[in-house]
Design an enzyme around this catalytic site. Structure first.
Site, mmCIF file in Angstrom:
data_model
loop_
_atom_site.group_PDB
_atom_site.id
_atom_site.type_symbol
_atom_site.label_atom_id
_atom_site.label_comp_id
_atom_site.label_asym_id
_atom_site.label_seq_id
_atom_site.Cartn_x
_atom_site.Cartn_y
_atom_site.Cartn_z
ATOM 1 N N HIS A 141 0.822 -1.216 0.000
ATOM 2 C CA HIS A 141 0.000 0.000 0.000
ATOM 3 C C HIS A 141 0.856 1.266 0.000
ATOM 4 C CE1 HIS A 141 0.080 -0.037 4.564
ATOM 5 N NE2 HIS A 141 0.005 1.261 4.397
ATOM 6 N N ASP A 147 1.125 -7.671 2.282
ATOM 7 C CA ASP A 147 1.231 -6.245 1.975
ATOM 8 C C ASP A 147 2.695 -5.824 1.777
ATOM 9 O OD1 ASP A 147 0.831 -3.559 1.756
ATOM 10 O OD2 ASP A 147 -0.472 -3.377 3.504
ATOM 11 N N SER A 194 3.897 2.145 8.488
ATOM 12 C CA SER A 194 3.634 1.205 7.406
ATOM 13 C C SER A 194 4.915 0.942 6.649
ATOM 14 C CB SER A 194 2.607 1.783 6.438
ATOM 15 O OG SER A 194 1.349 1.541 6.937
HETATM 16 N N1 ASP Z 1 -1.890 1.268 8.042
HETATM 17 C C1 ASP Z 1 -1.118 2.326 8.642
HETATM 18 C C2 ASP Z 1 -0.349 3.090 7.587
HETATM 19 O O1 ASP Z 1 -0.772 3.104 6.462
HETATM 20 C C3 ASP Z 1 -0.253 1.806 9.713
HETATM 21 C C4 ASP Z 1 -0.940 2.023 10.995
HETATM 22 O O2 ASP Z 1 -1.557 3.071 11.148
HETATM 23 O O3 ASP Z 1 -0.862 1.160 11.859
HETATM 24 O O4 ASP Z 1 0.618 3.790 7.871
#
Ligand code: ASP
Length: 717
Positions: free
Chosen positions: A85, A221, A652
């Site tokens: 992502h 991911d 992330s």
């Molecule tokens: N999914 C979050 C990000 O995109 C990571 C998190 O907030 O734990 O940074």
């Protein structure tokens, strides 16, 4: 006082031995003081192994990826891992309908196949230094805020310039603890970063929005890039002559078995947390801010999701935009849930009562800190309405793509209207707009945006008193009987700015009268006009008063509770270490989350037939063959695992590291109930989610048939 505070800040680090392992985002430079605790939790490394300026350390293998993610080096040829992502914007930009890497994945079989990514960079931290004393020298407590900020700005700038004199490094000074401490950070930025490999969306984004922020999780991911440098190993713009960058350190990768209780360390760039807010602020977030933002995004997502599903070209156009909108939307929902469930408002209030009691009992504190909480109470009465207007502006009006695009076009119209710019200047602005319009229209669906406009305007109508609505609502009432969708349809029909051909022709003619009459221009004026004159100044006035109060409150909390509570600084996109262990949790009565998931679970989800759980056929075949090779543990392929590391957005892509410094996973998310940790960490509910590195290598090796890449890596078995 300043000196006492500085001393007490370092004392805090020394006193961290009594703290829980899980909560906290620690400054790597200061790990010496918690080294003992980390080792007591199972870590086999020293603080110097993690962060050192004298020899290579783990920090040399961690980068800020792009503007807001983390990445880690996994080979001495600049090979880098981050989340799917995090790389997805670039993967999308390299994709076309013919070469659809988002849908099909991509694997470079040789270096010359790797794909450059204009605009993408990665940044290493060369060193950090505590410069609090230098920055705050000559700054007094009762100094005017404007003057204080200006002085701090000047000193910070001078320190940063001095630090990089004669080098190709960059530097900046960042405030910590709400401006009670300052650190100089020296960085090295590389801008030739090429895409090496990515699984398809159905693996890298498996679970989609349904699973985002959710456990159990089965998303692989990750994406892989490579850093290139000039032949001397220095940063250089993209050139075919560049060579793979040789980092000072790269992570060995562990394929060893894991178990609950194993030590974990996450090293990365957490973006923002607000652990020390007063109860008044937390109340506003739970009761107003989050619900408002969620509601406005609900409207947009409903339209985007429907149209993306109906048309694969629209899917490609909106893939990144939709993910961005949905990501924060779902996080806020989890945040409210967690904060409510753990009764954080009452907890904060009890903490504040104790704070006040202690302050009142100490004449010196009482004089300095006695009114902080009551000042917060009254400030937040004004803050709420001012902030709400700001939120509507950004999450409402400006979230309509036509409005933010129209705002860019309006700059040209305003310049023409003023009448003092030369023809050449106007031509230059028009040319820039023409260029920008190409990327705007490439990823724009008027069908989606028109409906969103109607819905957002209807929400304004519902939530604002009539006399507080922007002028345009008078037109909506008088000409369209209050029907915002009819208004939006008419605007899209008549505007010259929302269709590539009509826009080009409008730019060619540049007829001011006609431009001024454009309904989009009028809508933009109506929303954007009051922003600099009313909305922003009103917000800034309250925020300006909050700033010194927050700083004083932070100072007061350190003084009052410093010896018994962990006061790590809030996240501010600087490099941090968080440590904890692999562990599951019970989010709610009767439910226990195990600490890991396996490919079996992915297959079960897929069998549900839900779109978000689609998977490539080949993965199903690989699963059936049951050959997980050296990536299996007790015959199963672990997909993701939970740990109690205190992470946030920006973490992330961060490496999840074992006790010896080997890479065991890539951090990519938190559980839904855990997102409250941005405001208040609670070990009963807060867990970070990592994709197991063995799942990553399995996909590279068996699915991507890119096993040659593994030869570059140091694998520990
Ligand atoms: N999914 C979050 C990000 O995109 C990571 C998190 O907030 O734990 O940074």
């Amino acid at each position: 006082m300043r000196r006492i505070l500085i001393i007490s800040l370092s004392f805090l680090f020394l006193s961290q031995l009594q703290l829980r392992a899980d909560e906290g985002m620690w400054i790597p430079l200061l790990l010496q003081s918690i080294e003992g605790d980390m080792q007591a939790q199972g870590m086999k490394m020293s603080a110097e192994d993690i962060y050192s300026v004298n020899h290579s350390s783990l920090k040399d293998a961690v980068v800020l990826f792009g503007g807001g993610c983390t990445g880690e080096l996994i080979s001495d040829q600049g090979l880098l891992l981050t989340n799917h992502h995090c790389g997805r914007g670039n993967i999308r930009a390299r994709s076309t309908l013919e070469n659809n890497y988002l849908r099909d994945g991509f694997w470079a079989t040789k270096k010359s196949d790797e794909l450059p990514n204009p605009g993408l960079s990665v940044t290493f931290i060369v060193r950090m230094e505590d410069v609090t004393e230098q920055v705050l020298e000559g700054i007094s407590d009762n100094m005017d805020e404007g003057r204080r900020n200006a002085l701090i700005g000047q000193k910070s700038e001078a320190l940063a310039q001095e630090a990089v004199k004669g080098s190709h490094y960059d530097a900046y000074v960042r405030p910590f603890y709400y401006g009670n401490a300052f650190y100089l950070i020296v960085t090295e930025k590389f801008s030739d970063v090429r895409l090496v490999g990515t699984p398809p969306d159905d693996i890298g984004k498996f679970g989609g929005d349904t699973d985002n922020w959710v456990w159990p999780r089965h998303t692989c991911d990750f994406s892989m890039f490579r850093i290139y440098a000039d032949k001397d190993g220095k940063p250089a713009d993209y050139s075919p002559e560049n060579v793979p960058f040789k980092p000072r350190h790269s992570f060995p990768i562990s394929l060893r078995d894991k178990k609950e209780g194993d030590f974990t360390l996450v090293f990365g760039f957490p973006g923002t947390t607000q652990e020390y807010l007063p109860a008044a602020a937390v109340k506003y977030i739970i009761e107003e801010e989050d619900p408002l933002k969620i509601g406005l995004r609900d409207l947009r997502l409903e339209v985007m999701n429907r149209e993306m599903k109906a048309d694969s070209a629209v899917f490609l156009q909106y893939a990144s935009k939709q993910s961005g909108v949905a990501n924060a939307w779902k996080k806020w929902k989890g945040e409210v849930l967690g904060l409510t469930k753990t009764n954080k408002l009452a907890v904060k209030k009890a903490y504040e009562a104790e704070f006040q009691k202690r302050v009142d009992a100490n004449p010196e504190w009482k004089k300095k800190y006695g009114n902080i909480l009551s000042d917060f109470e009254s400030l937040y009465e004004n803050y709420g309405p001012a902030r709400t207007d700001i939120l509507y502006f950004f999450e409402g009006a400006m979230s309509i793509e036509a409005v933010s695009w129209g705002n860019q076009v309006s700059e040209l119209i305003r310049t023409m209207e003023k009448g003092d710019a030369s023809d050449d200047k106007i031509k230059e602005i028009a040319e820039k707009l023409e260029q920008r319009s190409q990327s705007f229209f490439r990823d724009y669906s008027a069908v989606i945006d028109r409906e969103i406009m109607g819905k957002i305007l209807a929400q304004y109508q519902k939530d604002y008193a009539k006399d507080k609505l922007p002028d345009v609502f008078q037109t909506i009432d008088s000409k369209f009987g209050g029907n915002t969708q009819a208004y939006a349809d008419d605007l899209f029909e008549r505007s010259q700015f929302l269709d590539p051909a009509r826009f080009e022709s409008a730019l060619g003619k540049l007829k001011l009268k006609k431009l001024l009459k454009d309904p989009l221009y009028q809508l933009v004026q109506s929303f954007v006009g009051p922003y600099p004159t009313t909305i922003l100044p009103r917000y800034q006035a309250v925020a300006g008063e909050l700033e010194p109060l927050n700083r004083l409150y932070m100072e007061a909390q350190l003084a009052v509770f410093g010896e018994e509570k962990a006061f790590y600084p809030d996240a501010n996109s600087t490099l941090r270490v968080t440590y904890g262990k692999i562990e599951g949790f019970s989010p709610t009565d009767g439910v226990n989350y195990t600490h890991y998931t396996t490919l079996d679970g992915l297959i079960t989800k897929n069998e549900s037939g839900h779109d978000d759980f689609a998977m490539p056929k080949r993965l199903g075949e690989l699963y059936k063959s049951g050959d997980f090779g050296r990536y299996a543990q007790d015959g199963k392929l672990w997909t993701c695992f939970l740990a109690s590391n205190h992470t946030t957005g920006g973490n992330s892509g961060s490496p999840t590291i074992d006790a010896e410094g080997n890479l065991i996973g890539i951090n990519f998310d938190r559980c839904w109930e855990s997102t409250m940790s941005d405001i208040s960490y609670d070990v009963s509910l807060c867990r970070n989610i990592s994709v197991d590195i063995r799942f990553v290598l399995y996909i590279v090796d068996k699915y991507g048939n890119a096993g040659a890449l593994l030869e570059e890596m140091k694998i520990v078995e």
